[in-house]
Write a protein that holds these residues in place. Structure first.
Motif, mmCIF file in Angstrom:
data_model
loop_
_atom_site.group_PDB
_atom_site.id
_atom_site.type_symbol
_atom_site.label_atom_id
_atom_site.label_comp_id
_atom_site.label_asym_id
_atom_site.label_seq_id
_atom_site.Cartn_x
_atom_site.Cartn_y
_atom_site.Cartn_z
ATOM 1 N N ARG A 216 5.176 1.240 4.569
ATOM 2 C CA ARG A 216 3.968 0.450 4.322
ATOM 3 C C ARG A 216 4.105 -0.179 2.956
ATOM 4 N NH1 ARG A 216 -0.257 1.123 7.775
ATOM 5 N NH2 ARG A 216 -1.706 0.315 6.234
ATOM 6 N N LYS A 217 3.461 -1.315 2.788
ATOM 7 C CA LYS A 217 3.588 -1.963 1.495
ATOM 8 C C LYS A 217 2.210 -2.243 0.910
ATOM 9 C CE LYS A 217 3.738 -6.875 2.544
ATOM 10 N NZ LYS A 217 3.020 -6.930 3.822
ATOM 11 N N VAL A 218 2.156 -2.229 -0.395
ATOM 12 C CA VAL A 218 0.944 -2.599 -1.109
ATOM 13 C C VAL A 218 1.360 -3.661 -2.101
ATOM 14 C CG1 VAL A 218 -0.846 -1.853 -2.709
ATOM 15 C CG2 VAL A 218 -0.099 -0.325 -0.876
ATOM 16 N N LEU B 98 6.081 4.209 0.779
ATOM 17 C CA LEU B 98 5.037 3.276 0.357
ATOM 18 C C LEU B 98 5.636 2.415 -0.746
ATOM 19 C CD1 LEU B 98 2.098 2.403 0.636
ATOM 20 C CD2 LEU B 98 1.464 4.176 -1.002
#
Ligand SMILES: NC(=O)c1ccc[n+]([C@@H]2O[C@H](COP(=O)([O-])OP(=O)(O)OC[C@H]3O[C@@H](n4cnc5c(N)ncnc54)[C@H](O)[C@@H]3O)[C@@H](O)[C@H]2O)c1
Ligand SMILES: NC(=O)c1ccc[n+]([C@@H]2O[C@H](COP(=O)([O-])OP(=O)(O)OC[C@H]3O[C@@H](n4cnc5c(N)ncnc54)[C@H](O)[C@@H]3O)[C@@H](O)[C@H]2O)c1
Lengths: 221, 221
Positions: free
Chosen positions: B195-197, B179
């Motif tokens: 996944r990226k935030v 992440l």
DNA sequence: CGGTCCATGTGATTGTGAACACGAGAACGC
DNA sequence: GCGTTCTCGTGTTCACAATCACATGGACCG
């Protein structure tokens, strides 16, 4: 006067979510002194494929040159205009706990056109504290804070229990966009845009695929 | 023996992203002592519509009772099984700055099955510090840390410049899910889920719609 | 100034998810 | 035990996004 920007085709939501990524990549290219860029190069930087880049950029207009590529500076200007970066939108962060303070201390928002204009909490031990140059104010004064500070966006970083109430107060104070970090569903009236960021949920999604790809790992003690 | 869980239909990505939301709502219902729930009630709690809930749940199997609804306890059990919550997946947080510390201090991850197992940084003034009960370790020891700590997921909370390198090291150490919080594109080999935030990106999306709905606000000084 | 090259821009196609509508089937009352 | 009622489960339809393929038209060279 007439609207200076003729209403181009409506931009698909999926494209809207990618434009800032292109913008970031373009900014980096400009810093690096690069003058022109092809859709393929840009695709690589943004982590997508070239066809998607071209399609996405075409919604902004035809700013590329066939056989050559896109002029970085010009494309960036057009993109900033479209993204509304010409005007800054003030942000209020509600909830000055672990997360709220980290957000308040982060400089990246202001750099991208979203200056943190105010910090809010209800805890008497937090109100009055200075975080990153801003004095923490009380939630009761939210309406004043939003009105006088030209605040346009609210960030919810409170515990779950307070989230809906804070959202209602933000809307009541005139905020039209809300970013919610509390892991709960909040409802807002039509006309208000709400987005949520749920970090544990992201981990759960990662966990699901890991579980799926190697379900037998569960057997191992 | 045969695989005890027959490979049901493949679950759409969009559904996977919603399952944890249902799970959260169901958990709340159980806490509240509710025994059964209809798709409509659950939809309201999760912030979606009833048809979508039914469709999503149908991917897990037929666990509802027509005319009545879903038994909260049983549905929750099935969902946890499907989401792989039966096994905990250890997490390592790389980068103990503003954000990394906030994440480390957050108890919500462990509660949801993702115990923080290790904290890592490169800064000599941070290595050795104790945050939320964990001693910050050095990035150089990552391989050991991941191996011995049964770490399965990595969180990148370092500056942009270090992100790709950290990702490579995580992958090298055997982590299969990452992440990323750094606002940059990182590439990972096939088989690794990323996944990226990007929080500023979320604000930009909000800003776009606000800009679009009231473009003339830009004129006002 | 004409020809060639080359990456854009975009219609067409495919794929995926959302919305809808309704058949299926379990509980419950009479 | 039969009918009514209610909600699930799902086939179908519709909308949108991704991908493809290629015609388009500007740049550049000779
Ligand atoms: N810290 C993280 O890394 C993290 C990660 C994921 C999600 N979250 C979520 O973000 C939210 C905040 O997390 P945190 O770790 O900062 O929690 P926290 O308990 O450290 O901070 C919450 C803050 O909100 C304040 N508050 C409470 N009620 C309020 C109200 N009505 N109005 C204004 N302020 C109020 C409290 O005084 C406190 O300062 C939580 O919902 C949490 O689930 C946090
Ligand atoms: N703080 C926020 O609220 C926030 C919001 C959005 C995005 N981000 C992003 O998250 C990342 C971290 O933000 P931050 O505010 O915590 O930054 P920070 O500067 O406070 O912390 C970064 C930490 O990473 C450590 N570090 C640097 N290189 C490292 C390496 N190679 N390996 C391990 N650790 C390393 C540093 O020593 C420091 O402790 C940044 O990319 C930032 O853009 C932060």
């Amino acid at each position: 006067m007439m609207s200076s920007v003729p209403p181009r085709r409506r931009i698909p939501e999926a494209t809207v979510a990618r434009l800032p990524v292109y913008q970031r990549s373009l900014t980096e290219l400009r810093e690096g002194g690069v003058a022109t860029v092809s859709s393929e190069q840009l695709a690589d930087l943004a982590g997508v494929n070239a066809a998607k880049v071209r399609k996405d950029l075409s919604y902004l207009g035809s700013y590329g040159t066939r056989g050559v590529g896109y002029e970085v500076e010009y494309l960036l200007f057009q993109m900033n205009r479209e993204l509304g970066l010409s005007q800054d939108l003030g942000v209020v962060i509600v909830g000055m706990g672990n997360l709220g303070q980290a957000l308040a201390n982060y400089g990246g928002f202001g750099e991208r056109g979203f200056p943190v204009g105010a910090l809010v909490d209800t805890d008497a031990t937090k109100v009055g504290n200075v975080v990153h140059g801003h004095t923490v104010q009380h939630l009761d004064d939210l309406e004043d804070i939003v009105g006088k500070g030209r605040i346009r966006i609210g960030i919810i970083a409170t515990p779950v229990e307070a989230a809906q109430n804070v959202a209602d107060l933000l809307v009541g104070a005139g905020v039209e966009s809300i970013l919610n970090f509390a892991p709960t569903t909040v409802h807002v009236p039509e006309g208000v845009t709400l987005r949520k960021v749920d970090l544990a949920l992201e981990l759960q999604i990662l966990g699901f695929y890991q579980h799926r790809d190697a379900p037998d790992a569960a057997v191992e003690a």
